[in-house]
Design an enzyme around this catalytic site. Structure first.
Site, PDB file in Angstrom:
ATOM      1  N   GLU A  91       0.823  -1.207   0.000  1.00 16.06           N
ATOM      2  CA  GLU A  91       0.000   0.000   0.000  1.00 16.06           C
ATOM      3  C   GLU A  91       0.863   1.265   0.000  1.00 16.06           C
ATOM      4  OE1 GLU A  91      -2.821   0.047   3.180  1.00 16.06           O
ATOM      5  OE2 GLU A  91      -3.350  -2.068   2.881  1.00 16.06           O
ATOM      6  N   CYS A 104       3.118   8.523   1.619  1.00 15.28           N
ATOM      7  CA  CYS A 104       3.582   7.556   2.613  1.00 15.28           C
ATOM      8  C   CYS A 104       3.913   6.253   1.899  1.00 15.28           C
ATOM      9  CB  CYS A 104       2.498   7.325   3.663  1.00 15.28           C
ATOM     10  SG  CYS A 104       2.974   6.141   4.945  1.00 15.28           S
ATOM     11  N   CYS A 111       5.287  -7.412   8.225  1.00 21.01           N
ATOM     12  CA  CYS A 111       6.076  -6.780   9.278  1.00 21.01           C
ATOM     13  C   CYS A 111       6.232  -7.739  10.450  1.00 21.01           C
ATOM     14  CB  CYS A 111       5.379  -5.499   9.742  1.00 21.01           C
ATOM     15  SG  CYS A 111       6.299  -4.562  10.987  1.00 21.01           S
ATOM     16  N   CYS A 115       3.444  -5.192  16.625  1.00 24.47           N
ATOM     17  CA  CYS A 115       2.584  -4.243  17.334  1.00 24.47           C
ATOM     18  C   CYS A 115       1.159  -4.790  17.323  1.00 24.47           C
ATOM     19  CB  CYS A 115       2.640  -2.869  16.685  1.00 24.47           C
ATOM     20  SG  CYS A 115       4.310  -2.159  16.657  1.00 24.47           S
ATOM     21  N   CYS A 118      -1.821  -3.083  15.208  1.00 29.07           N
ATOM     22  CA  CYS A 118      -1.508  -2.605  13.853  1.00 29.07           C
ATOM     23  C   CYS A 118      -1.944  -3.579  12.762  1.00 29.07           C
ATOM     24  CB  CYS A 118      -0.009  -2.356  13.760  1.00 29.07           C
ATOM     25  SG  CYS A 118       0.529  -1.713  12.162  1.00 29.07           S
ATOM     26  N   GLU A 164       9.051  -2.119   8.881  1.00 35.40           N
ATOM     27  CA  GLU A 164       9.979  -1.336   9.707  1.00 35.40           C
ATOM     28  C   GLU A 164      11.119  -0.852   8.811  1.00 35.40           C
ATOM     29  OE1 GLU A 164      12.374   0.609  11.653  1.00 35.40           O
ATOM     30  OE2 GLU A 164      10.738  -0.035  12.960  1.00 35.40           O
ATOM     31  N   CYS A 340      -2.990   1.737   7.915  1.00 34.99           N
ATOM     32  CA  CYS A 340      -2.035   1.091   7.027  1.00 34.99           C
ATOM     33  C   CYS A 340      -2.181  -0.422   7.113  1.00 34.99           C
ATOM     34  CB  CYS A 340      -0.619   1.504   7.432  1.00 34.99           C
ATOM     35  SG  CYS A 340       0.595   1.104   6.194  1.00 34.99           S
TER      36      CYS A 340
END
Length: 355
Positions: A91, A104, A111, A115, A118, A164, A340
């Site tokens: 994205e 962005c 990932c 988290c 997220c 990250e 996101c």
């Protein structure tokens, strides 16, 4: 699959051409075609010889991304779902700010930071994006703007999408070099922000790099107990080590750091948390900034809810009274899968149903 020519910095392209018995000056010509005239075919590079064009076609592709979905929000935010050559999806978001057009970008497929609130981490890390795949996100958005014929340009970049960035450090640094190149898009370093969840060694390396790029740190909690419960990375790099790296960065660069803080109802948004955060940052007031972020609810993480406006305002007021620079982030794209990773997750579900 052939690599993207966007993988190369201008100096790397120059070296590559010399290695392949081409004139060094061809690099600046190719660079101009790619980033100023923004062609999408080597055949359109009309001042190159047929031999050079054939060499480029044999060795590279240009854009390694294909549009899958484009969502346009009522506030002008545009969200893109791109498919890579290996069929993974990423994205990218275009946001219309008062100061310009900000994009962005994503740096990884999935990932591993873990988290718990997220959407990006719903898919575990599959691989890093190449430099060219990160560059191509900016170029795809710029091509989209070019096609609208309004003369608009991408002016700012935030490296805050899926993944990250400091876990893909080399490719991200090359991306920044390409974006900042004065003969390319020439997006100023101070118009670029890189966000990290707190990879301590890379924060220190970034400080030594000498770039004028802005740094943001996803903090999201004022103490180890809360931060570890919502961010697994805190087990490896607890707040004490993170703050040591922050002190090193501030001393080395004298540049301001932004701390990102997602407001989670009943988790990290109480008055005591605000006071703890103010205490944590009290000796860094002049060079830090807190960005309070309203939480976008993620279906798969339905145990989290966004903080109330009253709790957010109280949190903000406590920080301000303690002399901490802070703001409540303006929201973008709330009507188009704002968080996101949401758009990709939705598309993957659709494809699973089809199968």
């Amino acid at each position: 699959m052939k690599p993207s020519i966007y993988d190369l910095t201008q100096s790397e392209l120059s070296d590559w051409l010399v290695e392949h018995h081409e004139k060094k000056f061809r690099a600046s010509q190719i660079w101009q075609w790619l980033y100023e005239k923004r062609v999408i075919s080597f055949k359109d590079m009309s001042n190159l010889s047929h031999k050079t064009i054939e060499l480029l076609e044999e060795s590279f592709i240009i854009a390694p991304l294909k549009e899958v979905v484009v969502q346009e929000g009522e506030d002008g935010t545009t969200k893109y779902l791109f498919e890579l050559t290996d069929h993974h999806m990423i994205e990218t978001v275009l946001m219309r700010q008062a100061y310009g057009l900000s994009v962005c970008v994503t740096t990884q497929i999935g990932c591993n930071i873990g988290c718990t609130f997220c959407a990006s981490g719903l898919l575990k890390k599959q691989r890093n994006l190449t430099t060219g795949e990160i560059v191509a996100q900016i170029m795809k958005v710029q091509h989209y703007l070019d096609d609208q014929g309004k003369g608009e340009r991408v002016s700012h970049i935030v490296v805050m999408g899926i993944g990250e960035p400091f876990d893909n450090y080399k490719n991200v640094m090359n991306f920044l070099t390409i974006m900042n190149d004065s003969k390319g898009l020439h997006i100023g370093a101070r118009h670029v922000t890189v966000s990290t969840s707190g990879l301590v060694p890379k924060i220190k390396e970034f400080a030594e790099n000498g770039l004028q790029v802005n740094l943001a740190i996803s903090l999201h909690a004022p103490n180890n107990e809360v931060r570890t419960s919502i961010m697994q990375i805190n087990k490896a790099y607890p707040i004490e080590r993170l703050m040591d790296a922050v002190d090193f960065y501030l001393e080395k660069t004298n540049r301001r750091i932004t701390f990102e803080y997602i407001m989670l109802a009943g988790v990290n948004d109480q008055a005591e948390h605000a006071r703890q955060l103010a205490e944590l940052l009290k000796d860094k007031k002049k060079l830090t900034y807190v960005n309070l972020i309203p939480y976008n609810t993620v279906e798969e993480h339905n145990n989290y809810q966004r903080s109330s406006k009253e709790d957010t305002l109280e949190f903000y007021n406590i920080l301000k009274k303690q002399g901490i620079n802070c703001v409540v982030r303006q929201e973008f794209g709330t009507d188009i899968d704002a968080a996101c990773g949401q758009l990709r997750s939705k598309q993957m579900k659709k494809e699973k149903v089809k199968k």
